[in-house]
Design an enzyme around this catalytic site. Sequence first.
Site, PDB file in Angstrom:
ATOM      1  N   CYS A  52       0.638  -1.361  -0.012  1.00 44.13           N
ATOM      2  CA  CYS A  52      -0.161  -0.104   0.036  1.00 44.13           C
ATOM      3  C   CYS A  52       0.842   1.274  -0.041  1.00 44.13           C
ATOM      4  O   CYS A  52       0.183   2.329  -0.125  1.00 44.13           O
ATOM      5  CB  CYS A  52      -0.970   0.150   1.316  1.00 44.13           C
ATOM      6  SG  CYS A  52      -2.201  -1.365   0.988  1.00 44.13           S
TER       7      CYS A  52
ATOM      8  N   HIS B 100      -2.962   7.639   2.472  1.00 43.36           N
ATOM      9  CA  HIS B 100      -3.488   6.336   1.929  1.00 43.36           C
ATOM     10  C   HIS B 100      -4.949   6.155   2.297  1.00 43.36           C
ATOM     11  O   HIS B 100      -5.072   6.263   3.587  1.00 43.36           O
ATOM     12  CB  HIS B 100      -2.391   5.339   2.285  1.00 43.36           C
ATOM     13  CG  HIS B 100      -2.906   3.836   2.167  1.00 43.36           C
ATOM     14  ND1 HIS B 100      -3.279   3.728   0.579  1.00 43.36           N
ATOM     15  CD2 HIS B 100      -3.021   2.882   2.738  1.00 43.36           C
ATOM     16  CE1 HIS B 100      -3.715   2.421   0.848  1.00 43.36           C
ATOM     17  NE2 HIS B 100      -3.555   1.769   1.945  1.00 43.36           N
TER      18      HIS B 100
ATOM     19  N   ASN C  76      -9.856   0.577  -0.102  1.00 41.71           N
ATOM     20  CA  ASN C  76      -8.433   0.546  -0.138  1.00 41.71           C
ATOM     21  C   ASN C  76      -7.716  -0.156  -1.532  1.00 41.71           C
ATOM     22  O   ASN C  76      -7.902  -1.198  -1.693  1.00 41.71           O
ATOM     23  CB  ASN C  76      -7.833  -0.343   1.161  1.00 41.71           C
ATOM     24  CG  ASN C  76      -6.361  -0.328   0.991  1.00 41.71           C
ATOM     25  OD1 ASN C  76      -5.460   0.156   0.318  1.00 41.71           O
ATOM     26  ND2 ASN C  76      -5.856  -0.873   2.092  1.00 41.71           N
TER      27      ASN C  76
HETATM   28  N1  ACO Z   1     -18.337  -7.720   9.128  1.00 41.20           N
HETATM   29  C1  ACO Z   1     -18.882  -7.925  10.426  1.00 41.20           C
HETATM   30  N2  ACO Z   1     -18.116  -7.933  11.320  1.00 41.20           N
HETATM   31  C2  ACO Z   1     -16.643  -8.184  11.213  1.00 41.20           C
HETATM   32  C3  ACO Z   1     -15.997  -8.012   9.826  1.00 41.20           C
HETATM   33  C4  ACO Z   1     -17.054  -7.562   8.800  1.00 41.20           C
HETATM   34  N3  ACO Z   1     -16.625  -7.395   7.692  1.00 41.20           N
HETATM   35  N4  ACO Z   1     -14.797  -8.217  10.032  1.00 41.20           N
HETATM   36  C5  ACO Z   1     -14.561  -8.483  11.364  1.00 41.20           C
HETATM   37  N5  ACO Z   1     -15.535  -8.528  11.959  1.00 41.20           N
HETATM   38  C6  ACO Z   1     -15.840  -8.612  13.466  1.00 41.20           C
HETATM   39  C7  ACO Z   1     -14.716  -9.610  14.064  1.00 41.20           C
HETATM   40  O1  ACO Z   1     -14.990 -10.968  13.787  1.00 41.20           O
HETATM   41  C8  ACO Z   1     -14.702  -9.283  15.321  1.00 41.20           C
HETATM   42  O2  ACO Z   1     -15.742  -9.814  16.141  1.00 41.20           O
HETATM   43  P1  ACO Z   1     -15.313 -10.543  17.460  1.00 41.20           P
HETATM   44  O3  ACO Z   1     -15.387  -9.250  18.385  1.00 41.20           O
HETATM   45  O4  ACO Z   1     -16.599 -11.213  17.674  1.00 41.20           O
HETATM   46  O5  ACO Z   1     -14.334 -11.208  17.717  1.00 41.20           O
HETATM   47  C9  ACO Z   1     -15.233  -7.763  15.540  1.00 41.20           C
HETATM   48  O6  ACO Z   1     -15.588  -7.534  14.245  1.00 41.20           O
HETATM   49  C10 ACO Z   1     -14.053  -6.846  15.654  1.00 41.20           C
HETATM   50  O7  ACO Z   1     -12.856  -7.064  14.772  1.00 41.20           O
HETATM   51  P2  ACO Z   1     -11.556  -6.241  14.759  1.00 41.20           P
HETATM   52  O8  ACO Z   1     -10.598  -6.985  13.643  1.00 41.20           O
HETATM   53  O9  ACO Z   1     -10.862  -5.980  16.263  1.00 41.20           O
HETATM   54  O10 ACO Z   1     -12.122  -4.934  14.287  1.00 41.20           O
HETATM   55  P3  ACO Z   1     -11.287  -3.476  13.827  1.00 41.20           P
HETATM   56  O11 ACO Z   1     -12.064  -2.438  14.553  1.00 41.20           O
HETATM   57  O12 ACO Z   1      -9.766  -3.438  14.194  1.00 41.20           O
HETATM   58  O13 ACO Z   1     -11.633  -3.294  12.417  1.00 41.20           O
HETATM   59  C11 ACO Z   1     -10.162  -3.348  10.410  1.00 41.20           C
HETATM   60  C12 ACO Z   1     -10.898  -4.126  11.435  1.00 41.20           C
HETATM   61  C13 ACO Z   1     -11.106  -2.363   9.525  1.00 41.20           C
HETATM   62  C14 ACO Z   1      -9.319  -4.271   9.348  1.00 41.20           C
HETATM   63  C15 ACO Z   1      -9.105  -2.593  10.894  1.00 41.20           C
HETATM   64  O14 ACO Z   1      -8.460  -3.227  11.972  1.00 41.20           O
HETATM   65  C16 ACO Z   1      -7.851  -1.905   9.865  1.00 41.20           C
HETATM   66  O15 ACO Z   1      -8.583  -1.097   9.008  1.00 41.20           O
HETATM   67  N6  ACO Z   1      -6.931  -2.187   9.912  1.00 41.20           N
HETATM   68  C17 ACO Z   1      -5.692  -1.671   9.070  1.00 41.20           C
HETATM   69  C18 ACO Z   1      -5.850  -2.019   7.706  1.00 41.20           C
HETATM   70  C19 ACO Z   1      -4.798  -1.487   7.031  1.00 41.20           C
HETATM   71  O16 ACO Z   1      -4.411  -0.273   7.121  1.00 41.20           O
HETATM   72  N7  ACO Z   1      -4.024  -2.212   6.196  1.00 41.20           N
HETATM   73  C20 ACO Z   1      -2.714  -1.756   5.800  1.00 41.20           C
HETATM   74  C21 ACO Z   1      -2.957  -1.634   4.190  1.00 41.20           C
HETATM   75  S1  ACO Z   1      -3.370  -2.882   3.412  1.00 41.20           S
HETATM   76  C22 ACO Z   1      -1.850  -3.618   2.565  1.00 41.20           C
HETATM   77  O17 ACO Z   1      -0.881  -3.185   2.525  1.00 41.20           O
HETATM   78  C23 ACO Z   1      -2.302  -4.414   1.492  1.00 41.20           C
END
Ligand code: ACO
Length: 323
Positions: free
Chosen positions: A114, A250, A280
């Site tokens: 990314c 980004h 993204n």
């Molecule tokens: N729909 C519904 N529920 C979901 C989903 C979904 N799509 N995905 C996860 N959940 C649930 C999980 O199972 C979890 O449930 P639980 O509490 O019962 O276990 C709950 O939601 C919370 O999950 P988290 O992973 O803690 O959610 P978080 O608030 O961290 O959000 C996210 C997840 C959006 C992925 C976030 O962590 C994020 O944006 N991370 C960074 C991504 C990024 O910047 N990546 C870098 C670039 S990518 C690259 O380089 C290719």
Amino acid sequence: MRIYSKILGTGSQLPERIMTNADLEKIVDTDDQWIRDRTGIEQRHVAGDGETTSTLGLAAAKKALEASGLTADDIDLIVVGTTTPDLVFPSTACLIQKGLGCRGIAAMDVNAACSGSIYALGVADKFIQSGQHKRALVIGAETLTRMVDWNDRTTCVLFGDGASAIVLEGSEEPGVLSTHLHADGGYDHLLNATVGVSTGLKNEPNGGLKIRMKGNEVFKTAVTTLGRIVKETLKANNMKKTDIDWLIPHQANLRIISATAKKLSMDMDQVIVTVNKHGNTSAASVGLALDEAIRSGKVARGDVLLLEAFGGGFTWGSALIKY
Ligand code: ACO
């Protein structure tokens, strides 16, 4: 006298097909509200038949050349940030070069996930600063939906496809003021693709290729790391937070973007946000946001822009630009 890279023009290309959060509700156990609340994403574009990283990149490049008032013959370097090349080789840059018809000029891909947009910009800027290259096409192009696991709700809701392009020209006038590129391969276990050529493809659909991410941990590291690089960039240029007119980040997650804006004491109306429409798009995202900011008339000549990105590797980087 120092040679700067000046932005002459930008362009972008998005696949025709739009996939909304409601469409995803039919594929995995998710809901529109969760995706909006946690990421800010409302829809993403998904490449269809015949659309590849190079066809999107080529279309974006043509628009950037048109915006610059140039033709492909005026370019002497192509750098493409991508993690999803059409082929292992020829590089996506070579395929785009062929499409543009400017054969013979240097063309290369840069893989920084990314952060590919910033890495590609950083590389092209150094080539221009050296004086050996006069005009570069910096492209970020991705089709990440081709390596998304459509059964994994924690990743498939996040990504989209697209391409962006920037034309840079060597100039005595300030343009790109500095770029800052970093990586820490020690975080490979938090964000990766599951297979590759050398480790071997699997006898599974798509060769077993999937994105795997521990989103929560990536999130925390992204927020602190981007805060650090913002400080590093300002210090290197002897600038204050208030000297920045626009933050062009980004587009991974609206919460990460807001946290970085807060660290800069910037209002969200000084931040370019496209994650709601694009999701993204990895190496394409910063350029897509920049192109939208320029074409919508938000960003004006003379404005100071801070571009930043964070992604798999981990990799991260920034660019401070006087537009
Ligand atoms: N729909 C519904 N529920 C979901 C989903 C979904 N799509 N995905 C996860 N959940 C649930 C999980 O199972 C979890 O449930 P639980 O509490 O019962 O276990 C709950 O939601 C919370 O999950 P988290 O992973 O803690 O959610 P978080 O608030 O961290 O959000 C996210 C997840 C959006 C992925 C976030 O962590 C994020 O944006 N991370 C960074 C991504 C990024 O910047 N990546 C870098 C670039 S990518 C690259 O380089 C290719």
